[in-house]
Design a protein around this motif. Structure first.
Motif: not given
Length: 248
Positions: A175, A177-180, A207, A211, A220, A222
């Motif tokens: 994903h 648009r997120t960060r892990l 999306q 979800d 998520p 990235r």
């Protein structure tokens, strides 16, 4: 001296003679131009490999199986890749490289933005084609256990059938648009022995699909600030996971 690795669909055992299929025979005799007595390595995809020697050349070459070696070169991290089917040769590339990177399960998915339609005889031919690519990759990279290439299913069906008992320890969905932070995840959960990577097709997952995955405890992930293509993203992610938790 190069020793070719050859997959055999027939069961193998020590000290017996077998006949190879036409494709393997043609590769050894016509392409590599090997003669009688040349050493080979054979494997049947069930574990381990056998030293062997070419005894007869021709349309159907024969070999003498010698000794067994219990070597599989598997990663300590059991990696599953669930990915939306992409068009053209992109998915072939993913199958090949995921096999080289040690993926144990490849699950083709039909997603909202998937433009590939497969059913009936076409689906059967595609799975056979993907299996041949995986076999060739195993011959090249030294793996002796073939990855499982599952039948394509809809993403919703796949997620619905992932139970707590069967799901890998780490479930990740790409994903952008997120960060892990994998270091943070490991600090909280420990080093996993299995991981599942979920990736979309061209255009990514919707999306709603993301979800739905998050609602089923996916995390998520990235891969930096750049958006990668569907054939690049899973290879980069598998490499990161093998480096972090596997054997790279």
């Amino acid at each position: 001296m190069r020793i070719p690795r050859i997959f055999s669909g027939q069961p193998l055992s020590e000290l017996r003679d077998i006949e190879l299929d036409e494709a393997a025979s043609r590769h050894l005799v016509k392409v590599l131009r090997l003669g009688s007595g040349h050493p080979l390595t054979l494997f049947d995809g069930h574990g381990g490999e056998y030293s062997a020697r070419l005894t007869t050349t021709g349309k159907r070459a024969r070999v003498r199986i010698e000794t067994f070696l219990a070597e599989n070169r598997q990663s300590p991290l059991a990696l599953s890749l669930a990915i939306g089917i992409s068009r053209g040769e992109r998915f072939d590339w993913v199958v090949q490289k995921a096999t080289e990177l040690g993926a144990t399960v490849l699950q083709p998915l039909l997603t909202e933005r998937c433009e590939v339609k497969l059913s009936g005889e076409r689906l059967k031919k595609k799975r056979t084609h993907w299996r041949r690519i995986a076999i060739s990759a195993c011959e090249q990279c030294g793996r002796n256990l073939l990855p499982e290439i599952a039948e394509p299913v809809k993403l919703a069906h796949y997620l619905q059938n992932l139970t707590q008992k069967t799901a890998p320890a780490a479930k990740l969905v790409l994903h952008h648009r997120t960060r892990l932070d994998l270091h943070q995840w490991q600090a909280e959960h420990g080093k996993p022995d299995s991981a599942l990577l979920l990736v979309g097709p061209e255009g990514g997952l919707s999306q709603v699909e993301i979800d739905t995955a998050l609602a089923r405890d996916f995390i998520p992930l990235r891969l930096g600030p750049r958006v990668m293509r569907t054939e690049t993203a899973p290879i980069a992610a598998l490499s990161v996971l093998q480096f972090q938790w596997g054997d790279l």
